[in-house]
Scaffold this motif. Sequence first.
Motif, mmCIF file in Angstrom:
data_model
loop_
_atom_site.group_PDB
_atom_site.id
_atom_site.type_symbol
_atom_site.label_atom_id
_atom_site.label_comp_id
_atom_site.label_asym_id
_atom_site.label_seq_id
_atom_site.Cartn_x
_atom_site.Cartn_y
_atom_site.Cartn_z
ATOM 1 N N ILE A 30 44.355 41.633 33.860
ATOM 2 C CA ILE A 30 44.491 40.149 34.392
ATOM 3 C C ILE A 30 43.491 39.507 34.353
ATOM 4 O O ILE A 30 42.224 39.659 34.933
ATOM 5 N N GLU A 31 43.265 38.350 33.496
ATOM 6 C CA GLU A 31 42.312 37.631 32.971
ATOM 7 C C GLU A 31 41.291 37.259 34.264
ATOM 8 O O GLU A 31 40.028 37.136 34.353
ATOM 9 N N ALA A 32 42.162 36.815 35.247
ATOM 10 C CA ALA A 32 41.274 36.097 36.355
ATOM 11 C C ALA A 32 41.625 37.121 37.618
ATOM 12 O O ALA A 32 41.744 36.467 39.018
ATOM 13 N N LEU A 33 41.844 38.367 37.595
ATOM 14 C CA LEU A 33 42.010 39.201 38.690
ATOM 15 C C LEU A 33 40.792 39.083 39.778
ATOM 16 O O LEU A 33 39.582 39.587 39.298
ATOM 17 N N PRO A 34 40.948 38.562 40.935
ATOM 18 C CA PRO A 34 39.951 38.356 41.875
ATOM 19 C C PRO A 34 39.460 39.381 42.610
ATOM 20 O O PRO A 34 38.120 39.602 42.914
ATOM 21 N N VAL A 35 40.155 40.490 43.030
ATOM 22 C CA VAL A 35 39.792 41.571 43.918
ATOM 23 C C VAL A 35 40.199 42.736 43.393
ATOM 24 O O VAL A 35 41.278 43.192 42.823
ATOM 25 N N VAL A 36 39.275 43.950 43.293
ATOM 26 C CA VAL A 36 39.372 45.266 43.106
ATOM 27 C C VAL A 36 39.088 45.961 44.416
ATOM 28 O O VAL A 36 38.040 45.725 44.761
ATOM 29 N N ILE A 37 39.807 46.989 44.903
ATOM 30 C CA ILE A 37 39.292 47.754 45.693
ATOM 31 C C ILE A 37 39.482 49.409 45.693
ATOM 32 O O ILE A 37 40.527 49.962 44.990
ATOM 33 N N ASN A 38 38.620 50.118 45.794
ATOM 34 C CA ASN A 38 38.355 51.403 45.619
ATOM 35 C C ASN A 38 38.682 51.924 46.961
ATOM 36 O O ASN A 38 38.017 52.038 47.920
ATOM 37 N N PHE A 39 39.933 52.587 47.224
ATOM 38 C CA PHE A 39 40.457 53.089 48.222
ATOM 39 C C PHE A 39 39.727 54.532 48.471
ATOM 40 O O PHE A 39 39.329 54.841 49.554
ATOM 41 N N ASP A 40 39.420 55.244 47.262
ATOM 42 C CA ASP A 40 38.355 56.437 47.282
ATOM 43 C C ASP A 40 37.570 56.162 46.053
ATOM 44 O O ASP A 40 37.799 55.568 45.190
ATOM 45 N N LEU A 41 36.460 56.769 46.340
ATOM 46 C CA LEU A 41 35.386 56.924 45.232
ATOM 47 C C LEU A 41 35.910 57.896 43.959
ATOM 48 O O LEU A 41 36.213 59.023 44.415
ATOM 49 N N PRO A 42 35.832 57.531 42.783
ATOM 50 C CA PRO A 42 35.981 58.547 41.844
ATOM 51 C C PRO A 42 34.954 59.582 41.830
ATOM 52 O O PRO A 42 33.650 59.314 41.923
ATOM 53 N N ALA A 48 36.348 40.251 37.069
ATOM 54 C CA ALA A 48 35.184 39.498 36.727
ATOM 55 C C ALA A 48 35.460 39.664 34.935
ATOM 56 O O ALA A 48 34.309 39.786 34.407
ATOM 57 N N ARG A 49 36.776 39.532 34.710
ATOM 58 C CA ARG A 49 36.743 39.659 32.969
ATOM 59 C C ARG A 49 36.641 38.224 32.579
ATOM 60 O O ARG A 49 36.950 37.173 33.217
ATOM 61 N N ALA A 50 36.424 38.125 31.418
ATOM 62 C CA ALA A 50 36.311 36.998 30.567
ATOM 63 C C ALA A 50 35.504 35.734 31.080
ATOM 64 O O ALA A 50 35.819 34.465 31.128
ATOM 65 N N GLY A 51 34.516 36.207 31.667
ATOM 66 C CA GLY A 51 33.507 35.148 32.243
ATOM 67 C C GLY A 51 33.807 34.714 33.694
ATOM 68 O O GLY A 51 32.908 34.135 34.321
ATOM 69 N N TYR A 52 34.790 35.388 34.481
ATOM 70 C CA TYR A 52 35.366 35.042 35.802
ATOM 71 C C TYR A 52 34.327 35.849 36.782
ATOM 72 O O TYR A 52 33.758 36.776 36.233
ATOM 73 N N THR A 53 34.233 35.160 38.001
ATOM 74 C CA THR A 53 33.785 36.156 38.779
ATOM 75 C C THR A 53 34.695 37.010 39.772
ATOM 76 O O THR A 53 36.039 36.778 39.723
ATOM 77 N N GLY A 54 34.277 38.109 40.001
ATOM 78 C CA GLY A 54 35.133 39.020 41.016
ATOM 79 C C GLY A 54 34.530 39.474 42.143
ATOM 80 O O GLY A 54 33.358 39.822 42.206
ATOM 81 N N LEU A 55 35.187 40.336 42.816
ATOM 82 C CA LEU A 55 34.809 40.947 44.114
ATOM 83 C C LEU A 55 35.395 42.448 44.013
ATOM 84 O O LEU A 55 36.467 42.842 43.685
ATOM 85 N N ALA A 56 34.532 43.515 44.249
ATOM 86 C CA ALA A 56 35.031 44.831 44.165
ATOM 87 C C ALA A 56 34.401 45.546 45.266
ATOM 88 O O ALA A 56 33.253 45.576 45.703
#
Length: 412
Positions: free
Chosen positions: A307-319, A333-341
């Motif tokens: 998703i080119e402009a996906l704004p948020v990713v959440i880790n429910f648990d750590l790998p 934060a793909r293709a130059g966008y900013t993002g929140l993890a």
Amino acid sequence: MTFSALKLNSTLLQALPNSVVTPTTIQQQVIPEILNKADVLALAQTGSGKTYAFGLPMLSMIESEDKKNESIQAVIIVPTRELARQISQNLSPLARSLNINMASLFGGIDIELQRQQLDKKPKVIIATPGRLLALLKEKCLDLASMTQLILDEADRLIDMGFWSDIQNIIKAMPNSRQTLCFSATLADDLAQKMNAIMHAPQKIQPQDQNSVADNINEHLYLVNKGSKTNALLALLANHPLQQILVFISAKDNADALTKKLTKAGIKVAALHGNKDQTTREQTLADFKKQNIKVLIATDLLARGIHIEALPVVINFDLPENAPIYVHRVGRTARAGYTGLAISLVCHAETVALEAIRHLTGRSLPLQSLDGFPVTDKPSSGAAKRPPKDKQANRRSAQKRSIKEFKAKPKRG
């Protein structure tokens, strides 16, 4: 720099989407090396434009070769069918502009349909290792004349246990081929394996090894293990209008969490390996169309989510595997966008967190989450039970009747 300055086929460049204007850093550095027919080992963050980095020069080189040659020229091997589909969707319009036929070969699809694709004499194959090896064993395709092997997300190919399959596939290829390896992380084990199948590769590393993109804002919250679901609900309430991708490690847990979020009135779906191919495709399509606001995915199925402009990713648990963290947060934060993890971390995940810190070289401080005080205590590391007598267990397992458990009479 412009794409035309990279000496790529002009017809190919005209077929690029209007949103693709100037080459990314990885494209600028990799494309000239590929056109120069060098082997390339590229460290490329997810979302950096690596599909075009190998796809554009590959198609240009095939178009410039003998057009009457109907044999397979390039093989792209990827870890999952979702990623195979994504690459096919990105490159197929470009290939059609040059009258180059492509085939996608992966599990979950009737193998007979893929045999029919091969009957059309494709010059490019995008495949997962298992299905490609199966078709090779059935002698449905010949790789003796191919000129390019591309391993995309090579670290995941190794982590997922495909190295033996790849070695067997390579046996069907000429030694004179050009080999291109793209990976988001580069552990010593991967470097050794890639060097064994490449010829004096040019190492391209636009950013620090195993790094996370600078335009990703990372927040890690320490919470009680039993509070994670409620903490996730609170985070979702803070981002009500945004699409959110939630990573979770186990398929069963993904389904259970989906049910809880559905009861809370959230438009949510789960994506994991137990879902059939049709359901997977429909779920991804719904998420991309924003019919689904929250997608809960396991690592295996998340490889093809773009998703080119996906704004948020959440880790429910750590790998448990630290490089997977880099892949997970790289979905935003793909293709130059900013993002929140965002990551929800409990005391039991301290070891996993330290491994991620060591790999990425980032401090990743833990913060408190408002409304969720931490009452769990850190593990002392001491075993809760005394160590088992393994020898005694084996002796018991070998006994076949109740008589054998009776005490032996003492001698003397």
